[in-house]
Enzyme design. Structure first.
Site, PDB file in Angstrom:
ATOM      1  N   SER A 197       0.563  -0.865  -0.118  1.00  0.00           N
ATOM      2  CA  SER A 197      -0.262   0.363   0.156  1.00  0.00           C
ATOM      3  C   SER A 197       0.905   1.385  -0.501  1.00  0.00           C
ATOM      4  O   SER A 197       1.401   1.781  -0.952  1.00  0.00           O
ATOM      5  CB  SER A 197      -0.814   0.040   1.236  1.00  0.00           C
ATOM      6  OG  SER A 197      -2.247   1.083   0.750  1.00  0.00           O
ATOM      7  N   ARG A 269     -12.154   7.502   7.944  1.00  0.00           N
ATOM      8  CA  ARG A 269     -11.247   5.860   8.890  1.00  0.00           C
ATOM      9  C   ARG A 269     -12.174   4.381   7.466  1.00  0.00           C
ATOM     10  O   ARG A 269     -12.331   3.874   6.831  1.00  0.00           O
ATOM     11  CB  ARG A 269     -10.914   4.738   9.727  1.00  0.00           C
ATOM     12  CG  ARG A 269     -10.639   4.125  10.108  1.00  0.00           C
ATOM     13  CD  ARG A 269      -9.568   3.640   9.029  1.00  0.00           C
ATOM     14  NE  ARG A 269      -9.057   2.355   9.669  1.00  0.00           N
ATOM     15  CZ  ARG A 269      -7.697   1.470   9.374  1.00  0.00           C
ATOM     16  NH1 ARG A 269      -6.963   2.728   9.100  1.00  0.00           N
ATOM     17  NH2 ARG A 269      -7.520   0.761   9.393  1.00  0.00           N
ATOM     18  N   ASP A 362      -8.882  -6.172  -4.501  1.00  0.00           N
ATOM     19  CA  ASP A 362      -8.373  -5.131  -4.323  1.00  0.00           C
ATOM     20  C   ASP A 362      -9.406  -4.123  -4.929  1.00  0.00           C
ATOM     21  O   ASP A 362      -9.087  -4.160  -6.115  1.00  0.00           O
ATOM     22  CB  ASP A 362      -6.626  -4.448  -4.909  1.00  0.00           C
ATOM     23  CG  ASP A 362      -5.833  -3.920  -3.843  1.00  0.00           C
ATOM     24  OD1 ASP A 362      -6.721  -3.013  -2.966  1.00  0.00           O
ATOM     25  OD2 ASP A 362      -5.329  -3.792  -3.793  1.00  0.00           O
ATOM     26  N   HIS A 392      -8.203  -5.555  -0.931  1.00  0.00           N
ATOM     27  CA  HIS A 392      -6.886  -5.038  -0.159  1.00  0.00           C
ATOM     28  C   HIS A 392      -6.453  -5.246   1.106  1.00  0.00           C
ATOM     29  O   HIS A 392      -5.554  -5.659   1.295  1.00  0.00           O
ATOM     30  CB  HIS A 392      -6.811  -2.940  -0.129  1.00  0.00           C
ATOM     31  CG  HIS A 392      -5.815  -2.760  -0.164  1.00  0.00           C
ATOM     32  ND1 HIS A 392      -5.079  -2.330  -1.404  1.00  0.00           N
ATOM     33  CD2 HIS A 392      -5.417  -1.762   0.946  1.00  0.00           C
ATOM     34  CE1 HIS A 392      -4.006  -2.173  -0.126  1.00  0.00           C
ATOM     35  NE2 HIS A 392      -3.461  -1.201   0.340  1.00  0.00           N
ATOM     36  N   ASP A 393      -6.720  -5.444   2.233  1.00  0.00           N
ATOM     37  CA  ASP A 393      -6.081  -5.687   3.310  1.00  0.00           C
ATOM     38  C   ASP A 393      -5.701  -8.067   3.021  1.00  0.00           C
ATOM     39  O   ASP A 393      -5.324  -7.982   4.085  1.00  0.00           O
ATOM     40  CB  ASP A 393      -7.466  -5.472   4.393  1.00  0.00           C
ATOM     41  CG  ASP A 393      -7.970  -4.114   5.140  1.00  0.00           C
ATOM     42  OD1 ASP A 393      -6.766  -3.426   5.133  1.00  0.00           O
ATOM     43  OD2 ASP A 393      -8.150  -4.500   5.387  1.00  0.00           O
TER      44      ASP A 393
END
Length: 413
Positions: A197, A269, A362, A392-393
């Protein structure tokens, strides 16, 4: 305890246990269900500050830094952690670079100075793919960060926090500071520079800025240049933080507990977290299930809303709003090809053997961006793909897949 669990206990026929004489009844909602005690108010900033327990952090002053966009930081300090031992030849050093809300605590238990466990313990440690019995691993907190390195929460020369006065820093500036750290540690070149990232952006910048100092690189779920779609998402996150009246333009460090820009940071967030996870996961994990004890038709939340609220609150209790703004702006301006003839020309100058990894689900850093990196670096093989339902995680969650890929690559470097 959920209301569902309470109902099951009541239905079990177990006798009610009366409160001890003189005790204070536990708080309950309007239905009589127990309510968790309120969390303590969040500090205006959850940055690490001078006087806090350093934990495993070490610090190095790398001196003044002239910034790419103009201006100058009169003094830069980086916080970092290390594991393992640098060998006599000095050729076993590995640099691990964290993502947006990460820090130097890559591996290890929580404890004084480190409220959360290491974020990549599956990858770094004794016997792990990056084996600290073999490698000397260094992980800095990024320039502009909030966990001990110079950033907006740090004290400026006038004795006050930098706050709104902290200048814009680029990925190139961050790498310049990290080169100073490597010099201070006596590391002439890295066996591997690895990150995902935002950390992957610095990996690429390291390899383009100082190709003679990077023998191997691993760029995971990242991009060589921020796209319009990514800038749009980052912009909305900045707007959320800056619209919070308690952000006060960035000068909120003297605010009392509970009076910081936590709402804006939490919303930012939540926006980001939707790009960190996949639509498939959110649909299969939560779907349209109401949050326990709440009715969406009476102002209650669905479970996925509660999940996002939780992650927003969780970040506010360990991070700093100004740092979120500074680092997000850094990602917005990320462009490996700036003043280098374009991205493809910059990638072509990289001499390191390169591992490029994408996550197939992602939706933040798209696999096509990894394909561009691999196609442009002469020493890169084909993109290695992590198959994940988590988006993505996946670079954090799919430990077995990523570990096997990194192990295989290190055997060839």
């Amino acid at each position: 305890m959920s209301t569902e669990h309470t109902a099951r206990v009541a239905a079990s026929g177990r006798p009610h246990r009366p409160a001890a004489p003189g005790s204070v009844p536990a708080p309950a909602d309007r239905h009589g269900a127990p309510v968790a005690p309120a969390a303590p108010p969040t500090r205006a900033s959850s940055a690490w500050r001078e006087g806090d327990d350093p934990g495993r952090r070490e610090f190095v002053d790398v001196g003044p830094l002239d910034l790419e966009g103009g201006g100058r930081l009169p003094g830069v300090r980086l916080a970092y952690e290390t594991w393992g031992t640098l060998n006599a030849a000095g050729d076993n050093a590995v640099l691990v670079l964290h993502a947006l809300t990460g820090d130097s605590h890559v591996t290890g238990e929580p404890g004084p100075g480190h409220p959360t466990p290491g974020w990549w313990a599956s990858l770094v440690g004794p016997g792990a793919p990056i084996d600290t019995d073999r490698y000397f691993v260094v992980a800095p907190n990024v320039l502009g960060g909030c966990q001990g390195s110079t950033g907006p929460s740090s004290i400026a020369p006038d004795g006050r926090p930098w706050g709104s006065r902290f200048p814009h820093v680029t990925v190139r500036d961050q790498v310049a500071a990290e080169i100073g750290l490597a010099d201070a540690l006596g590391i002439e070149s890295w066996a591997l520079v690895i990150g995902a990232s935002m950390g992957g952006q610095r990996v690429l910048e390291w390899a383009a800025t100082a190709p003679e100092r990077v023998r191997g690189l691993a760029a995971i779920a990242t991009a060589a240049q921020t796209s319009g779609d990514q800038i749009a998402s980052f912009h909305t996150q900045l707007a959320a933080v800056q619209a919070d009246p308690r952000f006060a333009g960035g000068d909120y460090y003297d605010a009392p507990d509970g009076e910081g820009p936590h709402v804006g940071l939490g919303i930012a967030r939540q926006i980001a977290h939707q790009t960190y996870r996949s639509a498939l996961e959110l649909d299969e994990r939560f779907g349209r299930i109401p949050q326990g004890g709440e009715n969406p038709f009476e102002g209650g939340r669905f479970a996925v809303q509660s999940y996002l609220d939780h992650h927003g609150d969780k970040l506010a209790r360990r991070f700093d709003a100004n740092t979120y703004v500074v680092l997000t702006r850094t990602m917005i301006t990320h462009d490996l090809g700036r003043d280098r003839g374009g991205v493809d020309a910059a990638l072509a100058t990289i001499t390191a053997k390169a591992l490029v990894v994408a996550v197939d689900s992602d939706r933040l850093f798209l696999p096509a961006q990894s394909e561009r990196i691999a196609a442009g670096i002469p020493g890169a093989g084909p993109v290695r793909t992590i198959h994940s339902d988590f988006g993505h995680d996946g670079f954090l969650i799919e430990a077995e897949q990523l570990g096997a890929i990194v192990t295989e690559f290190l055997a060839e470097v």
